[in-house]
Motif scaffolding. Structure first.
Motif, PDB file in Angstrom:
ATOM      1  N   LYS A  58      16.787 -37.643 -64.251  1.00 59.13           N
ATOM      2  CA  LYS A  58      16.356 -38.363 -65.443  1.00 59.13           C
ATOM      3  C   LYS A  58      15.138 -37.662 -66.047  1.00 59.13           C
ATOM      4  O   LYS A  58      14.255 -37.209 -65.327  1.00 59.13           O
ATOM      5  N   ILE A  60      16.295 -40.379 -70.368  1.00 58.48           N
ATOM      6  CA  ILE A  60      17.658 -39.905 -70.590  1.00 58.48           C
ATOM      7  C   ILE A  60      18.274 -39.608 -69.234  1.00 58.48           C
ATOM      8  O   ILE A  60      17.728 -38.814 -68.459  1.00 58.48           O
ATOM      9  N   LEU A 110      20.728 -37.705 -67.200  1.00 63.33           N
ATOM     10  CA  LEU A 110      21.476 -36.471 -67.424  1.00 63.33           C
ATOM     11  C   LEU A 110      22.889 -36.528 -66.844  1.00 63.33           C
ATOM     12  O   LEU A 110      23.720 -35.681 -67.172  1.00 63.33           O
ATOM     13  N   THR A 132      24.891 -39.298 -67.257  1.00 65.01           N
ATOM     14  CA  THR A 132      25.698 -40.062 -68.213  1.00 65.01           C
ATOM     15  C   THR A 132      25.339 -39.745 -69.662  1.00 65.01           C
ATOM     16  O   THR A 132      26.041 -40.191 -70.561  1.00 65.01           O
ATOM     17  N   LEU A 133      24.232 -39.024 -69.888  1.00 60.45           N
ATOM     18  CA  LEU A 133      23.700 -38.736 -71.230  1.00 60.45           C
ATOM     19  C   LEU A 133      23.324 -40.024 -71.978  1.00 60.45           C
ATOM     20  O   LEU A 133      23.301 -40.063 -73.203  1.00 60.45           O
ATOM     21  N   GLU A 134      23.025 -41.070 -71.236  1.00 60.28           N
ATOM     22  CA  GLU A 134      22.641 -42.355 -71.809  1.00 60.28           C
ATOM     23  C   GLU A 134      21.128 -42.426 -71.963  1.00 60.28           C
ATOM     24  O   GLU A 134      20.373 -41.960 -71.105  1.00 60.28           O
TER      25      GLU A 134
END
Length: 219
Positions: free
Chosen positions: A10, A30, A32, A34-36
């Motif tokens: 993250k 962010i 990394l 899930t790119l959420e």
């Protein structure tokens, strides 16, 4: 103008500027995997709105040094990742604007553009501070920003806004409290209108990488 630090896949962010010179308290990460983008629910006192705060991860805590600008003193906060809780750390007043920092072991070394010829040593085990007088060729006071990385008992500080063809590499020896300065060629083809904006170091490959902007293309 936000601060950032990396832990457990993250990238965590705090602060920054929104609009003309309006500092904010935005806190998110962010993921990394899930790119959420996630804005966690937190408790405790938030750090003040600030631009370019220093952030580091240490012992399951995110440490934030909020340099808010004179005459407001710099402030120190911790964020417990497991408990999602903020805590203000009372420290002696040492103001440093335009600061950059590097974590080596449990010691966070802070170089402040407003306070030349010294480095601040912050022990994250008990949050004690020492002002360390320095020698050598230190980064200039007027430099806008530095990108730093630790290696052994030294840290590198890369000039992120230099000339089109080269940047300066500053090396701080923590044991001797001494700065060294080298000029690093980035490109033989760069033009005067090009400007390196990001310089970073890939430790596994021993490579210095520069990303710069030009009127035609980003390189």
């Amino acid at each position: 103008g936000c601060g950032s630090t990396f832990h457990d896949t993250k990238i965590w962010f705090f602060g920054g500027l929104s609009g003309p010179n309006m500092a904010i308290q935005d806190f998110h990460y962010i993921d990394l995997d899930t790119l959420e983008v996630v804005k966690p629910e937190t408790t405790g006192p938030l750090p003040p709105p600030c631009a370019n705060p220093l952030m580091a991860y240490y012992n399951n805590f995110i440490i934030i040094w909020a340099s808010t600008g004179a005459p407001t003193p710099s402030s120190l906060y911790t964020y417990n990742i497991d408990q999602a809780e903020w805590k203000k750390i009372d420290t002696e007043y040492i103001f440093r604007s335009g600061a950059c920092g590097t974590l080596i072991g449990s010691i966070y070394y802070i170089f402040g553009l407003s306070v030349p010829r010294t480095v601040l040593s912050l022990d994250l085990r008990d949050f004690s501070m020492k002002v360390v007088p320095t020698t050598g060729i230190e980064p200039p006071v007027a430099l806008e920003n530095l990108s730093t990385v630790a290696l052994g008992s030294t840290f590198f500080a890369f000039e992120t806004i230099g000339s089109a063809s080269k940047t300066r590499l500053f090396i701080f020896d923590c044991e001797r409290a001494n700065w060294l300065c080298y000029s690093v060629i980035l490109s033989e083809e760069a033009r005067e209108t090009d400007a390196p904006r990001i310089v970073f170091y890939i430790e596994d490959e021993s490579k210095l990488v520069a990303v710069w902007e030009s009127p035609d293309v980003n390189s």
